[in-house]
Design a protein around this motif. Structure first.
Motif, PDB file in Angstrom:
ATOM      1  N   VAL A  52       0.833  -1.208   0.000  1.00 23.98           N
ATOM      2  CA  VAL A  52       0.000   0.000   0.000  1.00 23.98           C
ATOM      3  C   VAL A  52       0.866   1.256   0.000  1.00 23.98           C
ATOM      4  N   ILE A  53       1.942   1.251   0.807  1.00 22.84           N
ATOM      5  CA  ILE A  53       2.847   2.406   0.832  1.00 22.84           C
ATOM      6  C   ILE A  53       3.449   2.623  -0.548  1.00 22.84           C
ATOM      7  N   ALA A  54       3.846   1.514  -1.199  1.00 25.24           N
ATOM      8  CA  ALA A  54       4.497   1.614  -2.514  1.00 25.24           C
ATOM      9  C   ALA A  54       3.549   2.111  -3.589  1.00 25.24           C
ATOM     10  N   THR A  55       2.255   1.876  -3.414  1.00 25.76           N
ATOM     11  CA  THR A  55       1.279   2.256  -4.447  1.00 25.76           C
ATOM     12  C   THR A  55       0.358   3.395  -4.003  1.00 25.76           C
ATOM     13  N   THR A  56       0.701   4.059  -2.909  1.00 27.84           N
ATOM     14  CA  THR A  56      -0.143   5.131  -2.377  1.00 27.84           C
ATOM     15  C   THR A  56      -0.462   6.188  -3.431  1.00 27.84           C
ATOM     16  N   SER A  57       0.552   6.542  -4.228  1.00 30.59           N
ATOM     17  CA  SER A  57       0.387   7.639  -5.188  1.00 30.59           C
ATOM     18  C   SER A  57      -0.628   7.330  -6.296  1.00 30.59           C
TER      19      SER A  57
END
Length: 458
Positions: free
Chosen positions: A271-276
């Motif tokens: 989720v952190i890696a794809t937040t954007s």
């Protein structure tokens, strides 16, 4: 607004520049004046707020929202990057609760056994992990996770004396890993978007440098901190026998909680890696993600959550809050504009090779003592106003300089400061001046390599 903002005079800007220099000196003498970083920067923040307000440099009064409502918010609240604060608090709590599942001990022992007890192999494993995590997560979260794992591994190997070297190298590598992709750091996003650099182009151009700089950092760190391979046959055999006796399941009290922690860690990274790119979540930001995952993990200990709040380094939080205020006040006083003007003169109008190299070094120097986000935004505006082509190496000078400058001082980036905080947590001594002295060879190497790479290959 209650009154208009006064434009800072040249004398005022120079005075506030002197205050910035005084702050750097005070932090360097932290141990001699026996004061915490948060207190030192907090006092400067309070003084600068008073000075900026008295000189009419600050906007006071209600803020009008798009819906027509007004919000009375003191200027020092707006100055703080609450996203960064939320990431640090959320990540710290998430890691501390997840560690209770035995997951981090399990990973650390697995890596330790894979290294066969060889410290240099272990350094390479953790170094590469740091770069990958920094590229897909944010640097602060990467440092918190890898730093925690390193401490467990070295304690198991009874090599705690090498923890300082591991943590310092990992802290420096977070800023190297932050160069790998367009979304790895905020300066990358700002400059990449302004210059029109695509995600694939950014990765292809940055990755060769990241590979070389990572290998060079681990190689130099191993030598400076005397982290060597086991060479004696008896020593190798003894180390293998020692790690063979490690049981990665020792720290697991509940298999159910262990697997829940493993799934949550994987989901957290994803989720952190794809937040954007996630709907709604991209607007809420990484801080929201970190805090939400922390709250989910706290459900397991819902009747004793207060013990995990102690895992947060409140001195670090206080330091960052005060530092954001200081930088904001310096911006109103025209200090960042002064830096921008100096860099504009360095670049020149033709963007020659000297200007490209000088811009990279200057950006690194300034980002080591100021927030690299407003610096990157300001330099991006300057280059765009000059009509700089999207394929110009000047953009890459700013990208490399803004990221690598964080390796010069412990206040140059959030991740290096977190690394120093973890070092102090394990009762290892490292002052502001001590960090600069130990990090300088690495930072110089990083900047020299970056300058050569930008001038020759970009």
């Amino acid at each position: 607004m209650e009154h208009a903002i006064t434009h800072a005079s040249h004398g005022t800007t120079l005075f506030f520049t002197g205050v910035l220099i005084l702050l750097i000196v005070a932090l360097a003498l932290e141990e001699k004046i026996h004061a915490k970083k948060s207190l030192i920067v907090g006092l400067f923040a309070a003084a600068l707020l008073l000075l900026d307000g008295a000189l009419g440099l600050l906007p006071f009064g209600p803020i009008t929202l798009p819906n027509g409502h007004t919000l009375n918010m003191p200027v020092y609240i707006e100055a703080i990057d609450w996203g960064v604060i939320a990431i640090i608090i959320g990540s710290s709590i998430f890691v501390d609760v997840t560690s209770r599942s035995g997951l981090f001990t399990w990973i650390a022992i697995k890596l330790t056994k894979l290294s066969c007890g060889d410290p240099l192999k272990l350094l390479w494993y953790y170094g590469l992990m740091t770069v990958v995590f920094s590229a897909v997560l944010n640097n602060v979260t990467a440092m918190i996770i890898v730093g925690s794992l390193s401490a467990v591994s070295l304690k198991r190997l009874q090599r705690e004396e090498q923890l300082l070297g591991f943590l310092l190298i990992e802290g420096l590598l977070t800023n190297i890993g932050g160069l790998l992709t367009l979304i790895s750091s905020v300066p990358n996003i700002i400059i990449g978007t302004t210059a029109g650099i695509s995600f694939v182009t950014f990765f292809l151009k940055a990755s060769p440098y990241v590979v070389v700089a990572t290998a060079a950092t681990i190689w130099l760190g191993a030598r400076l901190f005397k982290i060597n391979r086991l060479s004696d046959a008896e020593e190798i055999a003894a180390a293998k026998q020692h790690v063979a006796g490690f049981d990665e399941n020792d720290g697991i009290e509940s298999q159910r909680f262990f697997w829940f922690g493993a799934i949550m860690l994987g989901a957290f990274i994803l989720v952190i890696a794809t937040t954007s790119v996630l709907p709604v979540v991209s607007s809420l930001g990484m801080g929201y993600v970190a805090l939400t995952f922390a709250l989910i993990m706290l459900i397991r200990y819902k009747h004793e959550v207060e013990q995990f709040y102690k895992a947060v380094d409140w001195d670090l939080i206080g330091f960052f809050m005060a530092l954001f205020v200081v930088i904001h006040m310096l911006e109103y006083a025209g200090v960042l504009d002064l830096i921008g003007q100096g860099i504009t003169r360095i670049i020149g109008e033709d963007g020659n090779r000297f200007g490209v190299g000088a811009l990279l070094v200057s950006a690194a120097g300034f980002s080591s003592v100021t927030d690299n986000i407003p610096l990157a935004a300001m330099l991006g505006k300057i280059l765009a106003a000059q009509g700089t082509a999207g394929d110009s190496s000047l953009w890459w000078s700013v990208i490399f300089g803004a990221n690598l400058g964080g390796n010069l001082t412990p206040i140059g980036s959030a991740s290096t400061l977190v690394a120093v905080t973890i070092i102090h947590k394990h009762n290892l001594k490292l002052s502001f001046g001590g960090f600069v002295a130990k990090a300088l060879p690495f930072a110089a190497m990083h900047i020299i390599l970056a300058t050569i790479y930008v001038l020759v290959f970009l």
